[in-house]
Design a protein around this motif. Structure first.
Motif, short mmCIF file in Angstrom:
data_model
loop_
_atom_site.label_atom_id
_atom_site.label_comp_id
_atom_site.label_asym_id
_atom_site.label_seq_id
_atom_site.Cartn_x
_atom_site.Cartn_y
_atom_site.Cartn_z
N GLU A 163 21.60 76.32 42.36
CA GLU A 163 20.64 76.95 41.48
C GLU A 163 19.54 75.92 41.19
N PHE A 164 18.30 76.36 41.24
CA PHE A 164 17.16 75.45 41.20
C PHE A 164 17.08 74.72 39.87
N MET A 165 16.49 73.52 39.89
CA MET A 165 16.45 72.69 38.69
C MET A 165 15.60 73.31 37.58
N LEU A 166 14.75 74.28 37.89
CA LEU A 166 13.94 74.94 36.87
C LEU A 166 14.47 76.32 36.52
N SER A 167 15.72 76.60 36.86
CA SER A 167 16.28 77.94 36.64
C SER A 167 17.13 78.12 35.38
N PRO A 168 17.46 77.08 34.59
CA PRO A 168 18.40 77.30 33.48
C PRO A 168 18.00 78.41 32.52
N SER A 169 16.70 78.57 32.24
CA SER A 169 16.32 79.62 31.29
C SER A 169 16.73 81.00 31.79
#
Length: 438
Positions: A163-169
């Motif tokens: 999962e991409f590093m900017l995907s947590p939201s």
């Protein structure tokens, strides 16, 4: 993922080639070998034309696994993949594999099946830059083609990456919906707020090390697991984030080789699990995928590892089938390099051969390219010793890819409006937006 890795400062390792033992020596290097092998190809109204188009379609149709290697940020690789998806549809089902996480892939497939382009912008307004590279219109069209007319009982778009590093939201929003009580919702909301603050810091400083929690600092995975105990879907999401954090943490610690090695291991595991779960099974399931070129190359990649290109090539051979590895390579033109740590001004960055890293030798060997040109690299393998004298890395690329499609004057990919809007809104709210040095 050459674009993201280059932005993050990963050192690309160039491999050397040793001519095969016993091969008949060539008497001289042949600088024009690649240009003489070129066949014209074009994409007109979604269909390949020209001698190169016929050769490309024949090779792709014969293969169990079709892998397209790209330099990120150009429109043409997604256009080529979309055209191949549509051309191969009469053969039956082909799963689209992509350089995204499996959880993100479910969102991408849902949006692709809905066919609502405004919904894509809504996704990226809520979770900016969360799913690469489906923030480009051309990749969205590719996804829509992959599910066009298909029944919705079987997932056709597979994410086999971290999962991409900017995907947590994106994932925190899903966890919030599954929270069993107000206290857990508040806990997840706090994590989401911290993640969004990290995104603002990233856009202000243009420093990837300030990025989402999966890179810069570990979310409290143990507490998340405890709060969502008994919820398999939530736990799967938490474990996916934990896996991604562990991989990114290796890079953050300066262990680039281990970062790439563990990422490749994850991709192979996820791919194996998906293949085993199909009704066709690994021996008959057919795939098509577009990835950063280093992932789909046969043999040791520029990152020094054996990636999914080798994995699928060997699996196809085990099955008595073939794989087809196509490199779509720009020769001039411009790419879209917009990211939170590059800014909107990077929407059309001119590109030359020297910007292509490990793939520059092929670009240089091509010389001047007008329009699109196709080269059957597999047919040149008997002459690889001549190519090795021209450039050892060139001979290795002829072994790593079956064909190359040179794109003269490549076009930058088109960013989804919602992604740009989110980036601009973040910049407008930031005090750093007033600082010209950024």
């Amino acid at each position: 993922m050459l674009l993201a890795l280059r932005c993050l400062g990963v050192l690309t390792l160039l491999a050397a080639i040793v001519p095969a033992r016993g091969a008949a020596p060539d008497t001289a290097a042949e600088p024009a070998l690649i240009p003489r092998a070129m066949q014209p190809i074009a994409l007109e109204h979604g269909r390949f034309t020209g001698a190169g188009g016929a050769a490309l379609l024949a090779s792709a149709a014969a293969a169990q696994f079709v892998l397209i290697g790209e330099e990120h940020g150009f429109a043409e690789p997604a256009d080529v993949t979309r055209a191949l998806v549509e051309a191969l549809r009469p053969q039956g089902r082909r799963y689209l594999i992509a350089e995204i996480g499996p959880l993100a892939a479910a969102d991408i497939e849902r949006l692709a099946r809905a066919g609502d382009r405004d919904a894509w912008s809504d996704l990226y307004r809520r979770a900016p830059f969360s799913v690469p590279f489906f923030w480009f219109i051309e990749d969205i069209a590719m996804a829509e083609a992959a599910v066009d007319g298909a029944a919705d009982d079987v997932p056709l778009i597979w994410g086999i990456d971290q999962e991409f590093m900017l995907s947590p939201s994106l994932h925190f929003a899903a966890l919030r919906e599954r929270a069993a009580d107000a206290d857990t919702r508040a806990f997840v909301d706090a994590l989401d707020a911290a993640d969004r603050a990290a995104f603002r810091t990233l856009t202000e400083t243009r420093d990837p090390a300030a990025a989402a929690l999966t890179l810069a600092g570990a979310p409290p995975f143990a507490e998340l697991r405890a709060r969502f105990a008994g919820d398999p879907d939530a736990l799967a999401r938490i474990e996916a984030l934990a896996d991604s954090h562990a991989i990114y943490a290796l890079f953050h610690a300066g262990r680039g080789f281990d970062n790439n090695l563990e990422r490749a291991r994850l991709m192979k595991r996820l791919l194996r699990e998906r293949l085993q779960a199909t009704s066709e099974g690994p021996g008959a399931a057919r795939l098509i995928g577009k990835f950063g070129a280093n992932h789909v190359q046969r043999g040791h990649t520029p990152m020094g590892i054996l990636d999914i290109g080798t994995f699928l090539a060997e699996l196809a051979a085990w099955n008595g089938n073939t794989s087809f590895h196509l490199l779509v390579l720009p020769v001039g033109g411009a790419r879209n390099q917009v990211l939170p740590f590059t800014g909107p001004e990077a929407a059309a960055v001119p590109v030359s051969c020297t910007d292509l890293g490990a793939y520059a030798p092929l670009c240089a060997a091509a010389g001047e390219v007008r329009g699109w040109q196709y080269v059957d690299l597999a047919a040149l393998r008997p002459r690889r010793s001549a190519l090795a004298r021209q450039d050892p890395a060139l001979a290795e690329l002829v072994l790593g890819f079956d064909a190359v499609l040179f794109v003269g004057g490549a076009q930058p990919a088109t960013m989804v409006p919602g992604n740009l809007a989110a980036l601009n809104e973040t910049a407008d709210r930031s005090p750093a937006a007033e600082q010209p040095e950024l």
